[in-house]
Design an enzyme around this catalytic site. Structure first.
Site, short mmCIF file in Angstrom:
data_model
loop_
_atom_site.label_atom_id
_atom_site.label_comp_id
_atom_site.label_asym_id
_atom_site.label_seq_id
_atom_site.Cartn_x
_atom_site.Cartn_y
_atom_site.Cartn_z
N CYS A 116 0.86 -1.20 0.00
CA CYS A 116 0.00 0.00 0.00
C CYS A 116 0.89 1.25 0.00
CB CYS A 116 -0.90 0.02 1.23
SG CYS A 116 -1.95 -1.44 1.36
N GLY A 159 1.02 -6.30 8.29
CA GLY A 159 0.73 -7.64 7.77
C GLY A 159 -0.65 -7.76 7.17
N GLU A 160 -0.79 -8.77 6.33
CA GLU A 160 -2.09 -9.12 5.73
C GLU A 160 -2.57 -10.38 6.44
OE1 GLU A 160 -4.63 -8.28 3.41
OE2 GLU A 160 -5.29 -10.15 4.31
N SER A 191 -9.08 -7.07 9.25
CA SER A 191 -9.00 -6.15 8.11
C SER A 191 -8.08 -6.74 7.04
CB SER A 191 -8.44 -4.82 8.61
OG SER A 191 -8.20 -3.97 7.53
N SER A 214 -10.14 -3.37 2.93
CA SER A 214 -9.51 -2.11 2.53
C SER A 214 -9.79 -1.89 1.05
CB SER A 214 -8.00 -2.20 2.76
OG SER A 214 -7.74 -2.45 4.12
N LEU A 215 -10.79 -1.09 0.79
CA LEU A 215 -11.22 -0.90 -0.60
C LEU A 215 -10.44 0.27 -1.23
CD1 LEU A 215 -13.27 -2.27 -2.46
CD2 LEU A 215 -14.90 -0.49 -1.86
N HIS A 216 -10.53 1.42 -0.62
CA HIS A 216 -9.72 2.60 -0.97
C HIS A 216 -9.93 3.17 -2.36
CE1 HIS A 216 -7.90 1.67 2.76
NE2 HIS A 216 -6.89 0.94 2.35
N ASN A 290 -3.31 9.81 6.99
CA ASN A 290 -2.50 10.32 8.08
C ASN A 290 -1.17 10.79 7.48
OD1 ASN A 290 -1.43 10.70 10.60
ND2 ASN A 290 -1.86 8.64 11.33
N CYS A 333 0.66 2.69 10.72
CA CYS A 333 1.36 1.43 10.58
C CYS A 333 2.84 1.57 10.22
CB CYS A 333 0.61 0.71 9.47
SG CYS A 333 0.79 -1.01 9.45
S1 SF4 Z 1 -1.67 -1.01 5.15
FE1 SF4 Z 1 -1.71 -3.08 5.98
S2 SF4 Z 1 -1.95 -4.36 4.17
FE2 SF4 Z 1 -1.26 -2.38 3.40
S3 SF4 Z 1 0.97 -2.58 3.29
FE3 SF4 Z 1 0.46 -1.73 5.31
S4 SF4 Z 1 0.38 -3.47 6.66
FE4 SF4 Z 1 0.23 -4.24 4.58
#
Ligand code: SF4
Length: 345
Positions: A116, A159-160, A191, A214-216, A290, A333
């Protein structure tokens, strides 16, 4: 090799005791020490006979991540912890205090492969999956340091989660276990960027957690720019999977939508989004991006956020605009980890 007693279902701990020639009920006592009384030294588990304590010291360890940095927002509504795992990897976890209770944001992998564009966790790709015990330890870190009761968990850290499917599932079962946190599944939100086949698999588990996708973006072109990994599952495939999840579980799906000025936050995007989801029962969580040190992406102004939200509501959608918590403590994150590595390089 010694067995790490942390982070297992009761059944596995019972088996460990039985294989050592001890009665099963000792497993429940050990879980009480670990998860209710926070005793992490076998020598202090005085309910156990001395011979059993010696056996535990010889055959088992209690291996949990170590807290290496803590940050508190000035208004006290957010605490972020940086944890070092036994192999030296660093992960982040966040506690957000809401009116309705405390919510812990849990990481499920070291790093992330999803790419992302707004996320610091993905810079070095995915390093490894976290074990159920390493996920559980993130919650216990807050409970032990601050005696914080936990009302809900969101799997939204680095993480996913659906790429670490079995461990994540076991972690949620551990959180639900009466001898552990005893959390309701309804208080858990997973999520995902949208691994479509895993969404179908999750629906079949029949556990009433909330699924957040997470559509975005309202179309593939914009989504591929924001979330490069999404190319594998076109947006319509994802909407079909979300619809299936609702039909099987009865749980309304949440769509996370990061609002980024100049990319996906115009009136036309909101209208296209409404056409995309059609009459599906769903909720939109709008998140003004953010701002961080390393990306040149900005949130739209207040009026544009309001307009976007109103268009969705006019089409009968339920909408919340997430307030930005913890900006000053690098709560987004991966940012605390980046700062720590920079300070210590
Ligand atoms: S937002 Fe979540 S899914 Fe996207 S890169 Fe960061 S940790 Fe991975």
């Amino acid at each position: 090799m010694k067995w790490n007693v942390w982070g297992h279902p009761l059944k596995e701990t019972e088996q460990f005791f039985q294989e050592g020639g001890f009665p099963r009920f000792r497993a429940k006592q050990l879980h009480d020490y670990l998860y209710k009384r926070y005793v992490y030294d076998f020598a202090q588990m005085t309910q156990f006979p001395a011979a059993m304590r010696d056996w535990l010291s010889e055959n088992a360890v209690i291996e949990k991540p170590e807290v290496v940095r803590q940050q508190h927002s000035s208004n006290g509504d957010t605490i972020k912890l940086l944890l070092r795992l036994s192999d030296g990897s660093l992960i982040e976890t966040v506690c957000m205090k809401h009116d309705y209770g405390n919510s812990i944001c849990v990481s499920t992998q070291v790093g992330c492969a999803m790419g992302c564009i707004f996320c610091a966790s993905t810079r070095k790709g995915m390093e490894r999956n976290l074990t159920p015990g390493e996920m559980l330890a993130q919650i216990y870190a807050f409970r032990m340091l601050y005696q914080i009761p936990v009302h809900s968990i969101v799997l939204m850290g680095s993480g996913e989660p659906l790429q670490n499917y079995e461990n994540v599932l076991q972690f949620m079962h551990l959180c639900h276990a009466p001898d552990g946190l005893n959390l309701s599944y309804r208080g858990m939100t997973l999520s995902t960027c949208g691994i479509a086949p895993a969404i179908y698999q999750l629906a079949d588990e029949k556990i009433p957690i909330t699924l957040a996708i997470s559509l975005h973006a309202p179309n593939d072109e914009i989504r591929n720019r924001i979330l490069p990994s999404s190319r594998k599952y076109p947006i319509q495939t994802l909407i079909d999977a979300a619809r299936h999840y609702f039909n099987v579980t009865g749980r309304r799906v949440t769509f996370e939508y990061i609002l980024i000025k100049g990319i996906n936050a115009e009136r036309t995007h909101a209208e296209e989004l409404c056409r995309l989801v059609g009459d599906m029962s769903c909720h939109f969580n709008l998140i003004p991006i953010n701002g961080t040190e390393h990306i040149q992406l900005y949130p739209p102004d207040h009026q544009a956020i309001e307009r976007f939200s109103q268009i969705l509501e006019k089409h009968g959608k339920s909408v919340t605009v997430r307030r930005q918590m913890g900006d000053e403590i690098q709560a987004a994150c991966g940012q605390l980890k980046r700062r720590y590595l920079k300070d210590n390089s």
